[in-house]
Scaffold this active site. Structure first.
Site, mmCIF file in Angstrom:
data_model
loop_
_atom_site.group_PDB
_atom_site.id
_atom_site.type_symbol
_atom_site.label_atom_id
_atom_site.label_comp_id
_atom_site.label_asym_id
_atom_site.label_seq_id
_atom_site.Cartn_x
_atom_site.Cartn_y
_atom_site.Cartn_z
ATOM 1 N N ASP A 132 0.847 -1.151 -0.084
ATOM 2 C CA ASP A 132 0.053 0.001 -0.055
ATOM 3 C C ASP A 132 0.921 1.286 0.120
ATOM 4 O OD1 ASP A 132 -2.045 -1.594 -0.111
ATOM 5 O OD2 ASP A 132 -2.845 -1.226 2.164
ATOM 6 N N THR A 254 -9.633 2.350 6.798
ATOM 7 C CA THR A 254 -9.048 1.054 7.101
ATOM 8 C C THR A 254 -7.521 0.946 7.648
ATOM 9 O OG1 THR A 254 -8.471 0.554 4.791
ATOM 10 C CG2 THR A 254 -10.709 0.154 5.458
#
Length: 330
Positions: A132, A254
């Site tokens: 990510d 998240t």
């Protein structure tokens, strides 16, 4: 070079900046929309022209990077006649330069320097290789519109990287042929107005950044709790006393936000999540702000014993002084 099956394509603007994200799995619906098998609504990717340039946002594993670059050069340069861009630090790395395999591909690569070269009109397509963090870095490189991003999971975290690299060539070919879903991820526009900049018009322009995950305001190295004033459309909402504050997008909900006790928000919901970090008052809970809000203003309280520090997707960390104004727009 990108269109979708809707009559009107959402445009990136200051009021609703977005990032295009590709997904590998989708199913056609009768109304022209697509929906991924995970249940996330999406648009169908249509390439009016094949991309001419591709940027590779790479991971830090140099040995694996050489192998991956060889595959990308073979597919994108030799078969698709595309130009491949990598960061200049890749070309300057001594370990890569001393590797015999890298000498076969380095002459086919174009380079850019982070913070010096403007990539706005140069890149048609992005391939992310890593976790990510690699995708977040690619997002920060483009502070206006973002080309379609194809993210391959090669790192430790892969919430935003749905593609697997096992069949890389097949998946890239499918995307270039239009067999992919396209989802929009909202970003936050963050503007810092310094106190001295309000009176000195000749000073440098204010900090203006787009972030994909979150903005974090914390107390930095100070031993004292942060005291931060929070305003919504000019109205004072609360004063936050604690270790800091997280302002996140649904994508970022998240990440750090959920670790601090916030709820997860579906990526298609236009909202801002405001989450305190270890608040002194137990009555302060995470707040969901709708996208229709004009602005979110954060400032250091006048009676605060210390300044605050702000970071954007974990980067560009800088100090927020008394009298400074920090605006956040979705």
């Amino acid at each position: 070079h990108v269109a979708c099956t809707e009559d009107k394509v959402p445009e990136c603007s200051e009021s609703y900046p977005t990032i295009w994200a590709l997904r590998p799995d989708h199913e056609e619906l009768c109304n022209g929309h697509t929906i991924s098998r995970s249940g996330e609504s999406a648009l169908h990717l249509v390439l009016i022209n094949l991309p001419l340039t591709v940027l590779v946002s790479q991971l830090k594993d140099l040995e694996l990077l050489i192998e991956l670059l060889q595959l990308i050069i073979q597919l994108c340069c030799q078969e698709k006649n595309m130009v491949v861009f990598v960061e200049q630090t890749v070309m300057d790395d001594t370990l890569l330069l001393n590797n015999p395999g890298f000498s076969n591909v380095k002459d086919k690569l174009m380079t850019f320097r982070d913070g010096k070269d403007d990539l706005t009109d140069k890149i048609d397509f992005i391939i992310c290789l890593g976790g990510d963090g690699t995708l977040l870095y690619a997002s920060l490189l483009f502070q206006q519109s973002v080309p379609p991003v194809m993210a391959f999971h090669l790192g430790s975290l892969g919430f935003l990287t749905p593609f697997e690299f096992d069949n890389f060539q097949e998946q890239v070919t499918n995307v270039l042929e239009g067999h992919a879903a396209l989802t929009l991820r909202s970003r936050l526009r963050c503007i810092i107005m310094r106190k001295n900049e309000e009176t000195n018009k000749s000073s440098k322009p204010p900090t203006n950044l787009l972030v994909l995950n979150e903005v974090v305001i914390d107390r930095g190295p100070s031993p004292y709790l942060s005291n931060i004033d929070l305003f919504l459309d000019g109205k004072h909402i609360t004063s936050v006393q604690g270790d800091g504050l997280i302002v996140s997008t649904p994508t970022g909900s998240t990440a750090y936000a959920v670790a601090a006790g916030a709820s997860m928000i579906h990526p298609s919901v236009p909202a801002i999540m405001v989450t305190p970090i270890c608040p002194h008052s137990l009555s302060f809970r995470p707040i969901v702000v709708p996208a229709g809000v004009v602005q979110l203003l954060i400032s250091v309280s006048p009676d605060s014993r210390n300044t605050s520090w702000v970071s954007f997707d974990g980067r560009n960390r800088q100090e927020l002084f008394h009298g400074d104004s920090f605006f956040i727009l979705l």
